[in-house]
Enzyme design. Structure first.
Site, PDB file in Angstrom:
ATOM      1  N   CYS A  64       0.833  -1.206   0.000  1.00 17.95           N
ATOM      2  CA  CYS A  64       0.000   0.000   0.000  1.00 17.95           C
ATOM      3  C   CYS A  64       0.869   1.257   0.000  1.00 17.95           C
ATOM      4  O   CYS A  64       1.972   1.260   0.524  1.00 17.95           O
ATOM      5  CB  CYS A  64      -0.877   0.022   1.233  1.00 17.95           C
ATOM      6  SG  CYS A  64      -1.910  -1.418   1.407  1.00 17.95           S
ATOM      7  N   ARG A 112       5.431  -0.137  -6.587  1.00 16.36           N
ATOM      8  CA  ARG A 112       5.341  -1.065  -5.469  1.00 16.36           C
ATOM      9  C   ARG A 112       4.232  -2.099  -5.647  1.00 16.36           C
ATOM     10  O   ARG A 112       4.134  -3.045  -4.882  1.00 16.36           O
ATOM     11  CB  ARG A 112       5.084  -0.277  -4.172  1.00 16.36           C
ATOM     12  CG  ARG A 112       6.206   0.678  -3.831  1.00 16.36           C
ATOM     13  CD  ARG A 112       5.695   1.826  -2.995  1.00 16.36           C
ATOM     14  NE  ARG A 112       5.028   1.350  -1.795  1.00 16.36           N
ATOM     15  CZ  ARG A 112       5.660   1.031  -0.676  1.00 16.36           C
ATOM     16  NH1 ARG A 112       6.963   1.148  -0.611  1.00 16.36           N
ATOM     17  NH2 ARG A 112       5.000   0.618   0.364  1.00 16.36           N
ATOM     18  N   TRP A 172      -2.808  -2.595  -1.597  1.00 14.81           N
ATOM     19  CA  TRP A 172      -2.377  -3.959  -1.924  1.00 14.81           C
ATOM     20  C   TRP A 172      -3.173  -4.826  -0.959  1.00 14.81           C
ATOM     21  O   TRP A 172      -2.939  -4.803   0.254  1.00 14.81           O
ATOM     22  CB  TRP A 172      -0.865  -4.056  -1.702  1.00 14.81           C
ATOM     23  CG  TRP A 172      -0.301  -5.436  -1.615  1.00 14.81           C
ATOM     24  CD1 TRP A 172      -0.135  -6.179  -0.485  1.00 14.81           C
ATOM     25  CD2 TRP A 172       0.197  -6.234  -2.676  1.00 14.81           C
ATOM     26  NE1 TRP A 172       0.431  -7.392  -0.790  1.00 14.81           N
ATOM     27  CE2 TRP A 172       0.647  -7.456  -2.124  1.00 14.81           C
ATOM     28  CE3 TRP A 172       0.306  -6.050  -4.056  1.00 14.81           C
ATOM     29  CZ2 TRP A 172       1.194  -8.467  -2.898  1.00 14.81           C
ATOM     30  CZ3 TRP A 172       0.854  -7.064  -4.817  1.00 14.81           C
ATOM     31  CH2 TRP A 172       1.294  -8.251  -4.244  1.00 14.81           C
ATOM     32  N   ASN A 185      -1.757   1.849   5.995  1.00 17.88           N
ATOM     33  CA  ASN A 185      -0.891   0.746   5.560  1.00 17.88           C
ATOM     34  C   ASN A 185      -0.653  -0.128   6.775  1.00 17.88           C
ATOM     35  O   ASN A 185      -0.431   0.396   7.866  1.00 17.88           O
ATOM     36  CB  ASN A 185       0.476   1.254   5.100  1.00 17.88           C
ATOM     37  CG  ASN A 185       0.403   1.959   3.772  1.00 17.88           C
ATOM     38  OD1 ASN A 185      -0.663   2.073   3.175  1.00 17.88           O
ATOM     39  ND2 ASN A 185       1.541   2.451   3.315  1.00 17.88           N
ATOM     40  N   GLY A 186      -0.636  -1.439   6.589  1.00 17.06           N
ATOM     41  CA  GLY A 186      -0.358  -2.337   7.709  1.00 17.06           C
ATOM     42  C   GLY A 186      -1.563  -3.202   8.024  1.00 17.06           C
ATOM     43  O   GLY A 186      -2.439  -3.408   7.181  1.00 17.06           O
ATOM     44  N   GLU A 220      17.715 -23.947  -1.663  1.00 17.22           N
ATOM     45  CA  GLU A 220      17.293 -22.566  -1.891  1.00 17.22           C
ATOM     46  C   GLU A 220      18.510 -21.642  -2.039  1.00 17.22           C
ATOM     47  O   GLU A 220      18.523 -20.754  -2.892  1.00 17.22           O
ATOM     48  CB  GLU A 220      16.371 -22.118  -0.747  1.00 17.22           C
ATOM     49  CG  GLU A 220      15.942 -20.668  -0.773  1.00 17.22           C
ATOM     50  CD  GLU A 220      15.211 -20.237  -2.039  1.00 17.22           C
ATOM     51  OE1 GLU A 220      14.854 -21.095  -2.868  1.00 17.22           O
ATOM     52  OE2 GLU A 220      15.034 -19.017  -2.209  1.00 17.22           O
ATOM     53  N   LYS A 264      19.395 -19.355  -5.362  1.00 16.64           N
ATOM     54  CA  LYS A 264      19.625 -17.899  -5.297  1.00 16.64           C
ATOM     55  C   LYS A 264      20.916 -17.546  -6.022  1.00 16.64           C
ATOM     56  O   LYS A 264      20.957 -16.605  -6.799  1.00 16.64           O
ATOM     57  CB  LYS A 264      19.724 -17.399  -3.855  1.00 16.64           C
ATOM     58  CG  LYS A 264      18.474 -17.288  -3.039  1.00 16.64           C
ATOM     59  CD  LYS A 264      17.491 -16.247  -3.486  1.00 16.64           C
ATOM     60  CE  LYS A 264      16.584 -16.789  -4.541  1.00 16.64           C
ATOM     61  NZ  LYS A 264      15.344 -17.377  -4.134  1.00 16.64           N
ATOM     62  N   GLU A 306      20.616 -18.024  -9.943  1.00 18.73           N
ATOM     63  CA  GLU A 306      19.755 -17.151 -10.740  1.00 18.73           C
ATOM     64  C   GLU A 306      20.252 -15.726 -10.816  1.00 18.73           C
ATOM     65  O   GLU A 306      20.015 -15.057 -11.819  1.00 18.73           O
ATOM     66  CB  GLU A 306      18.287 -17.223 -10.307  1.00 18.73           C
ATOM     67  CG  GLU A 306      17.955 -16.607  -8.986  1.00 18.73           C
ATOM     68  CD  GLU A 306      16.468 -16.694  -8.650  1.00 18.73           C
ATOM     69  OE1 GLU A 306      15.623 -16.591  -9.542  1.00 18.73           O
ATOM     70  OE2 GLU A 306      16.163 -16.868  -7.454  1.00 18.73           O
ATOM     71  N   HIS A 332      28.374 -40.602  -3.283  1.00 14.96           N
ATOM     72  CA  HIS A 332      27.758 -41.431  -4.322  1.00 14.96           C
ATOM     73  C   HIS A 332      27.965 -40.814  -5.709  1.00 14.96           C
ATOM     74  O   HIS A 332      27.273 -41.180  -6.640  1.00 14.96           O
ATOM     75  CB  HIS A 332      26.279 -41.646  -4.013  1.00 14.96           C
ATOM     76  CG  HIS A 332      26.070 -42.358  -2.715  1.00 14.96           C
ATOM     77  ND1 HIS A 332      26.371 -43.690  -2.539  1.00 14.96           N
ATOM     78  CD2 HIS A 332      25.665 -41.907  -1.495  1.00 14.96           C
ATOM     79  CE1 HIS A 332      26.120 -44.051  -1.280  1.00 14.96           C
ATOM     80  NE2 HIS A 332      25.704 -42.973  -0.632  1.00 14.96           N
ATOM     81  N   LYS A 384       9.627 -12.423 -13.334  1.00 18.29           N
ATOM     82  CA  LYS A 384       9.140 -12.503 -11.951  1.00 18.29           C
ATOM     83  C   LYS A 384       7.974 -13.472 -11.846  1.00 18.29           C
ATOM     84  O   LYS A 384       7.892 -14.253 -10.912  1.00 18.29           O
ATOM     85  CB  LYS A 384       8.723 -11.114 -11.460  1.00 18.29           C
ATOM     86  CG  LYS A 384       8.219 -11.091 -10.020  1.00 18.29           C
ATOM     87  CD  LYS A 384       9.324 -11.491  -9.052  1.00 18.29           C
ATOM     88  CE  LYS A 384       8.859 -11.634  -7.619  1.00 18.29           C
ATOM     89  NZ  LYS A 384       9.815 -12.415  -6.812  1.00 18.29           N
TER      90      LYS A 384
HETATM   91  O1  M6R Z   1       5.201 -16.830  -7.851  1.00 16.06           O
HETATM   92  P1  M6R Z   1       5.661 -18.212  -7.521  1.00 16.06           P
HETATM   93  O2  M6R Z   1       6.025 -18.373  -6.087  1.00 16.06           O
HETATM   94  O3  M6R Z   1       4.678 -19.255  -7.945  1.00 16.06           O
HETATM   95  O4  M6R Z   1       6.958 -18.427  -8.388  1.00 16.06           O
HETATM   96  C1  M6R Z   1       7.614 -19.651  -8.398  1.00 16.06           C
HETATM   97  C2  M6R Z   1       8.996 -19.541  -9.029  1.00 16.06           C
HETATM   98  O5  M6R Z   1       8.899 -19.092 -10.342  1.00 16.06           O
HETATM   99  C3  M6R Z   1       9.885 -18.578  -8.225  1.00 16.06           C
HETATM  100  O6  M6R Z   1       9.989 -18.954  -6.894  1.00 16.06           O
HETATM  101  C4  M6R Z   1      11.306 -18.555  -8.837  1.00 16.06           C
HETATM  102  O7  M6R Z   1      11.926 -19.775  -8.641  1.00 16.06           O
HETATM  103  C5  M6R Z   1      12.116 -17.414  -8.220  1.00 16.06           C
HETATM  104  N1  M6R Z   1      12.732 -16.625  -9.225  1.00 16.06           N
HETATM  105  C6  M6R Z   1      13.179 -17.881  -7.296  1.00 16.06           C
HETATM  106  O8  M6R Z   1      13.887 -16.837  -6.735  1.00 16.06           O
END
Ligand code: M6R
Length: 609
Positions: free
Chosen positions: A2, A27, A74, A100-101, A482, A486, A489, A505, A604
Site C-alpha cells: 500500500c 510497489r 495492496w 498501511n499495515g 534454496e 539464489k 539465478e 555417491h 518474476k
Molecule cells: O510466484 P511463484 O512463487 O509461484 O513463483 C515460483 C517460481 O517461479 C519462483 O519462486 C522462482 O523460482 C524465483 N525466481 C526464485 O527466486
C-alpha cells in the site's frame, strides 16, 4: 504494498495526491483512491484497478479542495474491489482514514462497533479505524485520535482527516514507514519518499508511536505520552530511482531487509491472545476434516517448491501426517493419485504461476480439497483454491524470491502447529513453546542482517569461482537447495546443492582444491554425520564456509570460515540460515556486475508453461 499520500496547502490537493500515488505505483497495488475536503464535505473517490482508472473516473469532475489524502491498496483483508479501496469513512462521512499495515484486533473492534449501531461497508480491517474515531470523537480531533491509538493493535501508518477540522491532517505510525515533506506554505505526507521528492527534499521521518498534526504552515509532533518531539530535518539526497528502493541499491536487498517485518506481519492475527496457540481463522478445520485425508501433496515451483520441502518436514514432524512434495510441472503430467481424500497445498508468491495453477485445477477436477499459500490477494491461484492462507510479505519486485520464502516457511510452521493441535499430536505446552520461539524470529532475522561485512568479504573472495557446492542434511539440505538457486539465478555461478550424505555417491568427484563448499550444520540429530561429510570435502582441499547456530564452537575446527545465526529451535533455524545465503548470492552477483533485480532469461511471474 500500500502507498499513502497526504497534502495540505493552498494548491489543489488532488493534483499532488494523484502525482504522489503515481510515484508509488512501482510497489504494486490493486486499487486506488483519494479524499479531498471541498469546503463542505470530504469527498471520497476510489476504485479498483490502476490509477488510470481513478483518473478516468474523476476526469470531468476532479475533487476540488486544498487538503486531502490518497492511497494505493495492496489487498490483505478483503479482495481488491471498489468498496475495499481506501480511503475509508465512518457512518457519517466526517472521519476519513488511509492505512498501511494490519489492525490485528479489528474483528473484536468491529463486532463491538456493530453492536453500537455502526454500519460497515467494506471487508477491510482499516474501516474499523474510521468508525472507532467516530465512536470516541469528543470534539478534540487530536485527543480522539490518541484514544483510537490506545485501542488498536497491530502495525500501521495512518493518516486521518476530520470534516470538523479541515485545516489539518493527523498521521502516526507503528512498524510501517511514514514521512512528512516540508514545503513552503504547504506540507506533504507519504508512506515513501518517492511520492514527495518532486516537491521537496526536506523531510521529517516519523518514529514508531509518534503522531504529527500537519497544517499548511505548522507541524506539531508528539510522542506516545503526548510530549512534544523536536525533530531534525532529514534532507533527502537520493535520486528518484534510489528513493524507490528505500535507499537500498537494489529491490532484492531491500526485500531481504524487509524480512523481519514481512515475517511479523504474516504471524500477526494468527497467534492466540495468550501467545500459546495458533489461530487460523481462515480455515476452521477440525479433526473430521483432517482425518478425511490419506494423502497431502505440496505442489509448487522454484523457491516456493523449496518452501514446500520445509513445509513437508514441519507437517510430518509436528502433525504426523505424511506429505509428498512435487514440482508443479512434473506433478501434473504424472497422473498423480489424487481424489477426494487428498489435500493439495499449492504454494505461490505471485499466485499466477501457470504450472502451479494447472496442478491446482487438475487436482480439483480429480476431487481433491485444495489450499493455497500465496502472497497476492485475488490472484488466479487464490481464486481457484478452496481455501487460502496469505503470506503478508507485501509485493516482491526483485525476480529472486526472498521475503516470500521466509514468510512461506513461517506460514507452513504455523499451519503444522495448527494441524498438530487439531490432531492432538503435540502436547499444549510444546505448542506454546514453539509459538514463543516463533515470536522471536523477526528480531533474530534483524540480528542476522546486522552484520553483513563477513558475507561481503566471502562473496568477493569466491564470487569468481566457476562452481559452488551447498551441502547439508535434513532441513539444512532443503535450505541448501534454496541457497544454490539464489546464487545461480542472480550471479550465474554454477551452484549445486547436495544432501551431504549423497556426496560420496558421485558428486565428491567434483570436489577439488579451492572449490567453495557452503556447509549448513544446524540440525542436531545429524550434526555428527554432517561433520563427517565436511571432513570428506576438506580432505579434498575444498574451501568450506560453515553455517551454524550461535554457541556452536565445534564447527569452526573443521571449516575455513563460520557464519553464525542466532540460536533457536532447529525446526525454525531454516528461516535464519537462508538469510546469509541470500546475502551471499546478492553480494556475489554485485561482485560480478550482474543485473541483480532482473537476471537474464528470467521473469518474476511465470505465466507460461
Ligand atoms: O510466484 P511463484 O512463487 O509461484 O513463483 C515460483 C517460481 O517461479 C519462483 O519462486 C522462482 O523460482 C524465483 N525466481 C526464485 O527466486
Amino acid at each position: 504494498m500500500c502507498g499513502i499520500v497526504g497534502y495540505v496547502g493552498d494548491r489543489q490537493a488532488a493534483e499532488f495526491l494523484l502525482e504522489g500515488l503515481s510515484k508509488l505505483e512501482y510497489r504494486g497495488y490493486d486499487s486506488a483512491g483519494i479524499a479531498v475536503y471541498n469546503g463542505e464535505n470530504i469527498r471520497v473517490e476510489k476504485c479498483v484497478g490502476r490509477l488510470a482508472a481513478l483518473r478516468e473516473k474523476i476526469k470531468d469532475d476532479v475533487p476540488q479542495g486544498t487538503i486531502g489524502i490518497g492511497h494505493t491498496r495492496w489487498a490483505t483483508h478483503g479482495r481488491p474491489s471498489d468498496v475495499n479501496a481506501h480511503p475509508h469513512t465512518d457512518c457519517s462521512g466526517d472521519f476519513v482514514v488511509v492505512h498501511n499495515g494490519i489492525i490485528e484486533n479489528y474483528l473484536a473492534l468491529k463486532e463491538a462497533l456493530i453492536e453500537k449501531g455502526h454500519v460497515f461497508k467494506s471487508e477491510t480491517d482499516t474501516e474499523v479505524v474510521a468508525h472507532l474515531l467516530e465512536e470516541v470523537y469528543n470534539g478534540d480531533f487530536e485527543e480522539s485520535v490518541r484514544e483510537v491509538l490506545r485501542r488498536i493493535e497491530g502495525s500501521y501508518s495512518l493518516v486521518f482527516m476530520c470534516r470538523q477540522h479541515p485545516d489539518r491532517l493527523i498521521c502516526t505510525k507503528q512498524d510501517n514507514p511514514l514521512v512528512i515533506g516540508l514545503g513552503d506554505g504547504e506540507n506533504f505526507i507519504a508512506s515513501d519518499i518517492p511520492a514527495i521528492i518532486n516537491r521537496t527534499r526536506r523531510t521529517y521521518i516519523l518514529n514508531d508511536g509518534e503522531m504529527a498534526v500537519v497544517k499548511k504552515d505548522a507541524i506539531e509532533i508528539t510522542n506516545r505520552k503526548g510530549e512534544l518531539v523536536t525533530k531534525k530535518v532529514f534532507e533527502v539526497n537520493w535520486n528518484a530511482e534510489a528513493a524507490e528502493k528505500g535507499g537500498f541499491e537494489h529491490f532484492m536487498l531491500k526485500e531481504i531487509h524487509e524480512q523481519p517485518k514481512a515475517v511479523r506481519d504474516t504471524m500477526s492475527q494468527r497467534i492466540a491472545k495468550d501467545g500459546k496457540r495458533i489461530v487460523m481463522s481462515e480455515l476452521k478445520w477440525n479433526a473430521d476434516f483432517l482425518n478425511n485425508f490419506n494423502k497431502v501433496y505440496i505442489v509448487a515451483c522454484g523457491t516456493a517448491y523449496h518452501a514446500g520441502l520445509v513445509g513437508k518436514f514441519y507437517i510430518e514432524k509436528l502433525a504426523r501426517i505424511p506429505v509428498e512434495v512435487d514440482v508443479a510441472s512434473e506433478f501434473r503430467y504424472r497422473d498423480p493419485i489424487v481424489d477426494e481424500n487428498t489435500l493439495l497445498i499449492v504454494v505461490s508468491q505471485s499466485g499466477e504461476t501457470s504450472d502451479t495453477l494447472a496442478a491446482l485445477k487438475e487436482s480439483k477436477r480429480r476431487g481433491a480439497q485444495t489450499l493455497a499459500l500465496t502472497n497476492v490477494v485475488g490472484s488466479s491461484i487464490a481464486r481457484e483454491a478452496d481455501q487460502v492462507l496469505y503470506t503478508w510479505a507485501g509485493p516482491e519486485i526483485a525476480v529472486a524470491s526472498t521475503k516470500a520464502y521466509t514468510t512461506q516457511l513461517i506460514l507452513f510452521f504455523m499451519l503444522a502447529l495448527y494441524m498438530a493441535e487439531i490432531k492432538g499430536t503435540l502436547p499444549d505446552d510444546e505448542i506454546a513453546h514453539f509459538v514463543s520461539m516463533l515470536q522471536q524470529v523477526p528480531a533474530q532475522i534483524s540480528e542476522t542482517l546486522s552484520d553483513v561485512e563477513p558475507i561481503k568479504t566471502f562473496a568477493k573472495q569466491y564470487g569468481f569461482n566457476e562452481d559452488v557446492f551447498y551441502i547439508g542434511r535434513s532441513l539444512d539440505y532443503d535450505v541448501a537447495l534454496e541457497g544454490a538457486l539464489k546464487l545461480k539465478e542472480i550471479s550465474y555461478i554454477h551452484a549445486e546443492a547436495y544432501a551431504a550424505g549423497e556426496l560420496k555417491h558421485g558428486t565428491l568427484a567434483l570436489i577439488v582444491e579451492g572449490v567453495p563448499v557452503i556447509a549448513l550444520a544446524t540440525q542436531k540429530s545429524v550434526y555428527e554425520k554432517t561433520l563427517s561429510n565436511i571432513k570428506e570435502v576438506k580432505a579434498r582441499d575444498a574451501v568450506v564456509i560453515g553455517i551454524a547456530a550461535a554457541g556452536d564452537e565445534e564447527l569452526e575446527k573443521y571449516v575455513d570460515h563460520v557464519i553464525h545465526v542466532p540460536e533457536t529451535d532447529e525446526l525454525l533455524i531454516p528461516i535464519l540460515t537462508v538469510v546469509p545465503l541470500q546475502l551471499l548470492a546478492y553480494y556475489a552477483a554485485i561482485t560480478r556486475g550482474c543485473d541483480v533485480d532482473k537476471p537474464r532469461n528470467l521473469a518474476k511471474s511465470v505465466t507460461v508453461e
